[in-house]
Design an enzyme around this catalytic site. Structure first.
Site, PDB file in Angstrom:
ATOM      1  N   ASN A  15     -36.218 -35.119  55.617  1.00  0.00           N
ATOM      2  CA  ASN A  15     -36.678 -35.265  53.967  1.00  0.00           C
ATOM      3  C   ASN A  15     -36.427 -36.394  52.988  1.00  0.00           C
ATOM      4  OD1 ASN A  15     -35.897 -34.747  51.020  1.00  0.00           O
ATOM      5  ND2 ASN A  15     -34.233 -34.069  51.731  1.00  0.00           N
ATOM      6  N   LYS A  17     -36.888 -37.279  50.462  1.00  0.00           N
ATOM      7  CA  LYS A  17     -36.644 -37.149  49.048  1.00  0.00           C
ATOM      8  C   LYS A  17     -37.249 -37.622  48.145  1.00  0.00           C
ATOM      9  CE  LYS A  17     -31.754 -37.688  50.846  1.00  0.00           C
ATOM     10  NZ  LYS A  17     -30.747 -37.540  51.123  1.00  0.00           N
ATOM     11  N   HIS A 101     -30.361 -28.462  47.743  1.00  0.00           N
ATOM     12  CA  HIS A 101     -29.546 -30.228  47.912  1.00  0.00           C
ATOM     13  C   HIS A 101     -28.574 -30.622  47.370  1.00  0.00           C
ATOM     14  CE1 HIS A 101     -29.672 -34.275  49.516  1.00  0.00           C
ATOM     15  NE2 HIS A 101     -30.169 -33.430  51.071  1.00  0.00           N
ATOM     16  N   GLU A 103     -28.257 -33.021  45.726  1.00  0.00           N
ATOM     17  CA  GLU A 103     -29.018 -34.277  44.915  1.00  0.00           C
ATOM     18  C   GLU A 103     -29.279 -33.297  43.764  1.00  0.00           C
ATOM     19  OE1 GLU A 103     -31.108 -36.621  47.600  1.00  0.00           O
ATOM     20  OE2 GLU A 103     -29.260 -37.270  48.715  1.00  0.00           O
ATOM     21  N   GLU A 171     -24.330 -30.624  54.861  1.00  0.00           N
ATOM     22  CA  GLU A 171     -24.217 -31.879  53.834  1.00  0.00           C
ATOM     23  C   GLU A 171     -23.024 -32.440  53.671  1.00  0.00           C
ATOM     24  OE1 GLU A 171     -29.118 -33.769  54.442  1.00  0.00           O
ATOM     25  OE2 GLU A 171     -28.566 -32.125  52.975  1.00  0.00           O
ATOM     26  N   GLY A 177     -26.553 -41.096  52.702  1.00  0.00           N
ATOM     27  CA  GLY A 177     -26.950 -42.011  52.494  1.00  0.00           C
ATOM     28  C   GLY A 177     -26.003 -43.290  52.330  1.00  0.00           C
ATOM     29  N   SER A 216     -26.402 -38.597  57.138  1.00  0.00           N
ATOM     30  CA  SER A 216     -26.287 -40.236  57.751  1.00  0.00           C
ATOM     31  C   SER A 216     -26.895 -40.047  59.479  1.00  0.00           C
ATOM     32  CB  SER A 216     -24.994 -41.223  57.846  1.00  0.00           C
ATOM     33  OG  SER A 216     -25.250 -41.970  56.896  1.00  0.00           O
TER      34      SER A 216
END
Ligand code: 13P
Length: 255
Positions: A15, A17, A101, A103, A171, A177, A216
């Site tokens: 991904n 992003k 996701h 985000e 996730e 991240g 990660s």
């Protein structure tokens, strides 16, 4: 696309992003070239920003690397400025799409009900959705991680996915991240709970839906994570941006 009754190959998904200009196409080409020389045990997919999807799909045509979108709208078309319909992703060469996701859930307030609508629209357009779930740190610290994520699975997966190809990605938000991964024990516990919910929603077919881990994943921890029980692949952010790192993760996946 229909679901096979046997255990699918692991899926390693990159991904990107909101990263990647035209120059990033070279990284993806390098991944594909390496896999042509030495085929991977896993299925591979890259999710570039929407601006690159068509060009990336063309660049990777006839290669083992699939492409996909990072999000889609739940409607097939209409007055939704800035949004992308699932059929547009398919038209641009994408085969998969990430739905829900964290985000998107955090930055755009997407609810699990909306995510279910997106996953339904994706499957309707012939795409394979990867439906994301995961808890925030406060939820884990309160001891509610498993019940929270199981509820997200229940609410984010439409019944219409029965018989279709799709995956779930776990996730945990605190691992995205941050360089912190969930422990293998945490991953095994959560994936077992997700598997239980998939079986209760989809019956026998729920036994083989891949459950990816994301947060990660790096070359040095991918082997251990991918070997854990009920881990059917990885959803990789930062480490998918460089061909060498992404290839090292791909090589860590066993069929
Ligand atoms: P990182 O691998 O950068 O932690 O991102 C994970 C992720 O959110 C993939 O969708």
């Amino acid at each position: 696309m229909t679901l096979s009754s046997t255990t699918p190959r692991p899926l390693i998904a990159g991904n990107w992003k909101m990263n990647g200009l035209s120059t990033a196409l070279e990284e993806a080409r390098a991944v594909a070239a390496a896999l042509e020389d030495e085929p991977a045990a896993a299925r591979i997919a890259i999710f570039p920003p929407a601006t690159l999807l068509h060009r990336l799909s063309q660049a990777l045509e006839n290669s083992p690397v699939l492409t996909g979108g990072q999000d889609c709208h739940d409607k097939a078309s209409g007055a939704h400025t800035g949004d992308i319909a699932a059929e547009m992703i398919a038209d641009a060469g994408g085969k998969l799409v990430i739905c829900g996701h964290s985000e998107r859930r955090c930055d755009h307030g997407e609810t699990s009900e909306q995510v279910a609508g997106k996953a339904e629209a994706a499957a309707e357009a012939g795409l394979e959705p990867i439906v994301c779930v995961g808890e925030a740190l406060a939820t884990r610290e309160a001891g509610d991680a498993v019940s929270f994520v199981v509820q997200q699975v229940r609410d984010s997966l439409p019944a219409t996915l029965a018989g279709k190809a799709f995956s779930v990605a776990y996730e945990p938000l605190w691992a995205i991240g941050t360089g912190k991964t969930a422990s293998v024990d945490n991953i095994v516990e959560m994936h077992a709970a997700i598997r239980g919910e998939l079986r209760s929603i989809f019956g026998e077919a729920g036994k083989v839906v891949p459950i990816l881990y994301g947060g990660s994943v790096k070359p040095d921890n991918a082997g251990e994570i991918l070997a854990a029980a009920e881990v059917g692949g990885a959803l990789v952010g930062g480490a998918s941006l460089k061909a060498a790192d992404f290839l090292a993760i791909i090589r860590a996946a066993q069929a």
